[in-house]
Design an enzyme around this catalytic site. Structure first.
Site, PDB file in Angstrom:
ATOM      1  N   ALA A  10       1.187  -0.940   0.215  1.00 21.57           N
ATOM      2  CA  ALA A  10       0.043   0.087  -0.130  1.00 21.57           C
ATOM      3  C   ALA A  10       0.909   1.847   0.221  1.00 21.57           C
ATOM      4  O   ALA A  10       1.950   0.842  -0.013  1.00 21.57           O
ATOM      5  CB  ALA A  10      -0.788   0.016   0.894  1.00 21.57           C
ATOM      6  N   ASN A  12       2.746   4.240   1.423  1.00 26.80           N
ATOM      7  CA  ASN A  12       3.642   5.047   2.640  1.00 26.80           C
ATOM      8  C   ASN A  12       4.244   3.583   3.143  1.00 26.80           C
ATOM      9  O   ASN A  12       4.666   4.064   4.502  1.00 26.80           O
ATOM     10  CB  ASN A  12       3.276   6.168   2.815  1.00 26.80           C
ATOM     11  CG  ASN A  12       2.413   7.335   2.217  1.00 26.80           C
ATOM     12  OD1 ASN A  12       2.858   7.565   1.289  1.00 26.80           O
ATOM     13  ND2 ASN A  12       1.554   7.657   3.403  1.00 26.80           N
ATOM     14  N   GLY A  14       7.647   2.773   2.924  1.00 24.68           N
ATOM     15  CA  GLY A  14       8.961   2.778   1.968  1.00 24.68           C
ATOM     16  C   GLY A  14       9.506   2.107   0.948  1.00 24.68           C
ATOM     17  O   GLY A  14      10.379   1.568   1.183  1.00 24.68           O
ATOM     18  N   LYS A  15       8.739   2.103  -0.150  1.00 20.75           N
ATOM     19  CA  LYS A  15       9.043   1.579  -1.341  1.00 20.75           C
ATOM     20  C   LYS A  15      10.455   1.707  -2.034  1.00 20.75           C
ATOM     21  O   LYS A  15      10.943   1.444  -2.815  1.00 20.75           O
ATOM     22  CB  LYS A  15       7.779   1.382  -2.352  1.00 20.75           C
ATOM     23  CG  LYS A  15       6.233   0.415  -1.862  1.00 20.75           C
ATOM     24  CD  LYS A  15       5.956   0.172  -2.871  1.00 20.75           C
ATOM     25  CE  LYS A  15       5.263   2.274  -3.086  1.00 20.75           C
ATOM     26  NZ  LYS A  15       4.123   2.266  -1.735  1.00 20.75           N
ATOM     27  N   THR A  16      10.182   3.299  -2.195  1.00 19.55           N
ATOM     28  CA  THR A  16      11.183   4.002  -2.518  1.00 19.55           C
ATOM     29  C   THR A  16      12.448   3.979  -1.895  1.00 19.55           C
ATOM     30  O   THR A  16      13.825   4.040  -2.373  1.00 19.55           O
ATOM     31  CB  THR A  16      10.513   6.019  -3.056  1.00 19.55           C
ATOM     32  OG1 THR A  16       9.591   5.509  -4.088  1.00 19.55           O
ATOM     33  CG2 THR A  16      11.463   6.728  -3.665  1.00 19.55           C
ATOM     34  N   GLU A  89       7.694   3.065  -9.013  1.00 16.73           N
ATOM     35  CA  GLU A  89       5.777   3.165  -9.173  1.00 16.73           C
ATOM     36  C   GLU A  89       5.153   2.330 -10.409  1.00 16.73           C
ATOM     37  O   GLU A  89       5.044   2.742 -11.291  1.00 16.73           O
ATOM     38  CB  GLU A  89       5.903   5.205  -9.577  1.00 16.73           C
ATOM     39  CG  GLU A  89       5.885   6.046  -9.012  1.00 16.73           C
ATOM     40  CD  GLU A  89       5.589   5.371  -7.782  1.00 16.73           C
ATOM     41  OE1 GLU A  89       4.247   5.027  -7.514  1.00 16.73           O
ATOM     42  OE2 GLU A  89       5.567   6.704  -7.113  1.00 16.73           O
ATOM     43  N   ALA A  90       5.899   1.212  -9.968  1.00 20.41           N
ATOM     44  CA  ALA A  90       5.629   0.280 -11.422  1.00 20.41           C
ATOM     45  C   ALA A  90       4.161   0.032 -11.433  1.00 20.41           C
ATOM     46  O   ALA A  90       4.291  -1.002 -12.780  1.00 20.41           O
ATOM     47  CB  ALA A  90       6.605  -1.340 -10.838  1.00 20.41           C
ATOM     48  N   GLN A  91       3.550   0.044 -10.543  1.00 24.04           N
ATOM     49  CA  GLN A  91       1.934  -0.184 -11.462  1.00 24.04           C
ATOM     50  C   GLN A  91       1.577   0.765 -12.008  1.00 24.04           C
ATOM     51  O   GLN A  91       0.422   0.144 -13.028  1.00 24.04           O
ATOM     52  CB  GLN A  91       1.457   0.271 -10.252  1.00 24.04           C
ATOM     53  CG  GLN A  91       1.252   2.496  -9.921  1.00 24.04           C
ATOM     54  CD  GLN A  91       2.436   2.427  -8.776  1.00 24.04           C
ATOM     55  OE1 GLN A  91       3.283   1.815  -8.379  1.00 24.04           O
ATOM     56  NE2 GLN A  91       1.974   3.781  -7.748  1.00 24.04           N
TER      57      GLN A  91
END
Length: 207
Positions: A10, A12, A14-16, A89-91
């Site tokens: 989901a 926020n 911490g993906k980036t 932002e691979a989505q």
């Protein structure tokens, strides 16, 4: 052996930050990593990826019509051996672009690490996420927690009063302050009008 990885969560979670840490780890070992990020916001000219905690790195922007395998081949021709491709932002990848990334793995033998959301504010899969879930070699969930204390798996888009927004475009440029990650139970409650959400209340990562 090179693989296609999809790290999803989901908002926020911490993906980036995780992507930037991976890029740093490669570069620290003298290996070259290429960061790709979609050109969604035409108001920004800088080709960087930045996290909420202040980390940033140079990136190559791409558009929906771009052939990502060709972009990677061009980067190798210009810069030499490439050891990893990271996609922020691979989505927002298209079906064709996810397939092109499988070619980067299978033909060029370069691992590809994709980071993105699984679903939009309506609970529907993004195009890129749909095909990454179908075609990636490895799937990893980056966990975050809802304000209720449960694991957050859904994303709500809310208005200024914290009420759920049920209609609108899937992508809303400049609207990040109107999204919040919640549990499925909280998502149902707010979507049914039985509660409100403070979009300024941060979600917390789960260790």
């Amino acid at each position: 052996m090179a693989k296609l990885y999809f790290y999803f969560s989901a908002m926020n979670a911490g993906k980036t930050t995780t992507l930037l840490q991976s890029a740093y780890n490669y570069r620290e070992r003298g290996m070259r990593a290429l960061i790709l990020t979609p050109q969604l916001d035409t108001r920004r000219d800088d080709a960087t990826v930045a996290s909420r905690i202040g980390l940033s790195a140079a990136a190559l922007r791409f558009q929906r019509e771009d052939d990502l395998a060709a972009r990677v081949r061009g980067d190798i021709a210009q810069g030499g051996a490439l050891h990893c491709v990271l996609v922020d932002e691979a989505q927002f990848l298209t079906r064709a672009q996810v397939w092109q990334l499988t070619d980067v793995v299978d033909a060029l033998h370069v691992p590809v690490l994709c980071y993105g959301l699984r679903t939009d504010f309506r609970g529907e899969l993004f195009e890129g996420s749909q095909y990454l879930l179908a075609w990636a070699d490895e799937l990893t969930e980056i966990k975050t927690i809802c304000h209720s204390g449960k694991k957050a798996t859904m994303v709500l888009r809310v208005d200024a009063q914290g009420r759920a927004v049920r209609e609108g475009p899937q992508v809303q440029i400049g609207g990040n302050e109107r999204y919040v990650s919640v549990s499925r139970a909280e998502y149902k409650k707010v979507m049914q009008g039985a509660g409100r959400i403070d979009p300024q209340q941060p979600s917390l990562p789960i260790n």
